[in-house]
Design a protein around this motif. Sequence first.
Motif, PDB file in Angstrom:
ATOM      1  N   THR A  42      17.376 -35.355-111.688  1.00 47.34           N
ATOM      2  CA  THR A  42      16.685 -34.060-111.770  1.00 47.34           C
ATOM      3  C   THR A  42      16.125 -33.925-113.179  1.00 47.34           C
ATOM      4  OG1 THR A  42      18.554 -32.761-112.615  1.00 47.34           O
ATOM      5  CG2 THR A  42      18.440 -33.086-110.222  1.00 47.34           C
ATOM      6  N   ASP A  43      15.330 -32.866-113.395  1.00 37.99           N
ATOM      7  CA  ASP A  43      14.912 -32.592-114.769  1.00 37.99           C
ATOM      8  C   ASP A  43      16.081 -31.931-115.509  1.00 37.99           C
ATOM      9  OD1 ASP A  43      14.855 -30.099-113.678  1.00 37.99           O
ATOM     10  OD2 ASP A  43      12.695 -29.800-113.849  1.00 37.99           O
ATOM     11  N   CYS A  47      15.646 -36.837-115.612  1.00 40.47           N
ATOM     12  CA  CYS A  47      14.276 -37.249-115.280  1.00 40.47           C
ATOM     13  C   CYS A  47      13.583 -37.739-116.554  1.00 40.47           C
ATOM     14  CB  CYS A  47      13.500 -36.082-114.674  1.00 40.47           C
ATOM     15  SG  CYS A  47      11.752 -36.451-114.371  1.00 40.47           S
ATOM     16  N   PHE A  48      13.220 -38.992-116.579  1.00 39.46           N
ATOM     17  CA  PHE A  48      12.630 -39.596-117.772  1.00 39.46           C
ATOM     18  C   PHE A  48      11.277 -38.973-118.095  1.00 39.46           C
ATOM     19  CE2 PHE A  48      11.017 -42.969-120.503  1.00 39.46           C
ATOM     20  CZ  PHE A  48      12.158 -43.320-121.207  1.00 39.46           C
ATOM     21  N   MET A  49      10.496 -38.666-117.065  1.00 39.67           N
ATOM     22  CA  MET A  49       9.180 -38.078-117.308  1.00 39.67           C
ATOM     23  C   MET A  49       9.293 -36.679-117.913  1.00 39.67           C
ATOM     24  SD  MET A  49       6.963 -40.329-116.583  1.00 39.67           S
ATOM     25  CE  MET A  49       8.183 -41.382-117.353  1.00 39.67           C
ATOM     26  N   HIS A  50      10.289 -35.929-117.488  1.00 40.40           N
ATOM     27  CA  HIS A  50      10.518 -34.604-118.060  1.00 40.40           C
ATOM     28  C   HIS A  50      10.852 -34.731-119.548  1.00 40.40           C
ATOM     29  CE1 HIS A  50      12.926 -30.971-119.031  1.00 40.40           C
ATOM     30  NE2 HIS A  50      12.083 -30.362-118.223  1.00 40.40           N
ATOM     31  N   ILE A  86      17.782 -47.704-108.858  1.00 38.58           N
ATOM     32  CA  ILE A  86      17.793 -46.278-109.203  1.00 38.58           C
ATOM     33  C   ILE A  86      16.399 -45.823-109.621  1.00 38.58           C
ATOM     34  CG2 ILE A  86      18.688 -44.561-110.823  1.00 38.58           C
ATOM     35  CD1 ILE A  86      21.271 -46.187-110.960  1.00 38.58           C
ATOM     36  N   VAL A  87      15.934 -44.731-109.042  1.00 37.73           N
ATOM     37  CA  VAL A  87      14.640 -44.135-109.406  1.00 37.73           C
ATOM     38  C   VAL A  87      14.853 -43.292-110.660  1.00 37.73           C
ATOM     39  CG1 VAL A  87      12.788 -42.592-108.661  1.00 37.73           C
ATOM     40  CG2 VAL A  87      13.879 -44.132-107.014  1.00 37.73           C
ATOM     41  N   PRO A  88      14.106 -43.557-111.760  1.00 35.84           N
ATOM     42  CA  PRO A  88      14.413 -42.928-113.047  1.00 35.84           C
ATOM     43  C   PRO A  88      13.760 -41.574-113.292  1.00 35.84           C
ATOM     44  CG  PRO A  88      12.712 -44.573-113.347  1.00 35.84           C
ATOM     45  CD  PRO A  88      13.066 -44.595-111.891  1.00 35.84           C
TER      46      PRO A  88
END
Length: 582
Positions: A94-95, A119-122, A401-403
């Motif tokens: 999650t973020d 959440c890496f993008m967050h 694992i989805v990062p």
Amino acid sequence: MERLLPAEEARAFAEDVQWLEGRNNLTYLMDGWDDSQRRSIYGCMIAEVSEFPVVLGLEELTGIRGTTDNLVKVANKAIAKKSLDPKAIIAVCTDNPTMMLAFRRKWTNQHSWILAIHCFMHSINTIIGKIVSYPSVKKTITSNSQIVSFFNSSHYWGGQLEKICKENGVTRGLKTNTESRFYALILQALSVREHKISLMTLCVQDDAQQSQGGLTAVSKDVLATIFDVQRWQLTDQLIRVCKPLVDIIGDVESRDASLANCMLQLIWAHRQIKKLPHIPGDDSHFLRHAQKIVNAQFHEMNTDIHWLTLFLHPLCRKLAISNSPHSRKLDDAYKISLGIVLHWGWTKEMVTKLAADVKAYFHAQAPFQGGKGDRRDWWKSLLVNVTYHPLKAMAVKLFSIVPHAAEVKQFFSNLGGVQSVKRSRLTVSHMETLGMLWNHYTRQLHEAALAAGKSMCRKHAHMHTQPDGGIDVGQAEDLVKAFNWTPLPPNFNANLEGLEESTEEELDEELEKIGSLTPMGEGDGLDTTIPMEEVFDTSHLDSIRAGNAPLAIDEELNLHIENAGPRDKWDAASLMRSLGVS
């Protein structure tokens, strides 16, 4: 429609359930969304690296407090909808708002085998947000937004600018900002910079400077902004500083990205920003501010699980463990991996073999010699039995694992397209049905395209992934090309109060949200002032991105002897005297 839609939903639902059967390396994704009716909706999806995600469902929490207990109920209800065994889930992503952090902790306490991932993008978006909090940069962003707002809202001056842009070979329009997505500010800055010559050409015209024949000229504030040399210099510096971070988004927000990809891209971007040269006119204080932010956030994002997955990338083992003063060591690899499999319920015999595997893998000894860029494929194709070499089983799981939670955000974006002025009364249940069907059909098209041998590099509507390693020079420009423009509302007037204009107050409000985020409490536990180069030996980066596999110890020794060169004449006594040894 009342008969066909439920029947089609039932068919898609059954196929989704069947597709999930037998899968054991899944990542649970969850995020929140406020729709056009201001309803609080939480979306839940299940995903795996290199696989198309499955929608578990939508849950409305309007009028209900978004407490940790309620989010746990949402998660448990979502996996029960598709009859998904919780044991098939290995991670939750999650973020990072405080409530989501608390949810991850509580849910993983209930399901101890599940790993909690931020959440890496967050986190990348947070870095950019903190960088643009620099006072002079905030003013520059506001000025860029003012330019975009004026020309996109004026049919005459917007049309005049478009004509000049065509003459200058500029084919893209000025881009709008997106609330709370700070990387969009960089895309907007790129857009404005590309229009620099065209804007200057237009604004030196007499009718642009002064009203003629009762016709409106360009706003004096906009004129002053366009001819502000310092603003152009700071815009250019902002792009140069943040572009490596925007490149991360373009290269990592894909279905093939793993935790190792994320860390490798973060290390690369950190090095690029650290090496930025000072160009005359640059604000040296802003550069130091940005470098300090990136270094501090790097330590926050360098968690044990991210590091271990980077270590298990066959090309990165010597990047992860090195002689750098604050590098994690082989003992850390033992401790972290054993801590994970303890929650997975592995036997003592398996754990003993795992420890031996970790040591052999680090030294690139049989059967773990060599490596290639596709880390997951390398581990899967490794010709060993997981019974005797359990490190293979662990690596395959970690690389599954989805990062990031980008899939849920993309799902919400598509639902936003379904919900319109004429379809504003859709219930959450209807939106769940339409969203699930859209996702199901898209997955079928995706699988058909793959079966036909078509390239599927572009995973998201506004993101591109590059075909090989390295930072793509044209990546940020590609993001601008595909960035969706939000049309102005019909009642937009000329006082510059529109969707595209970001005031300093609005920026401060968003930045305040970032400032209020509770630290994840993860990371590497090091002082945030410690340079990244003291944590990772970045001298290996170029070799890794070139796809070179590390040498085994015996190969290194042999190579050292082979490269020793011709033997010169020396004797032990004279050499010792030269060293001051009697």
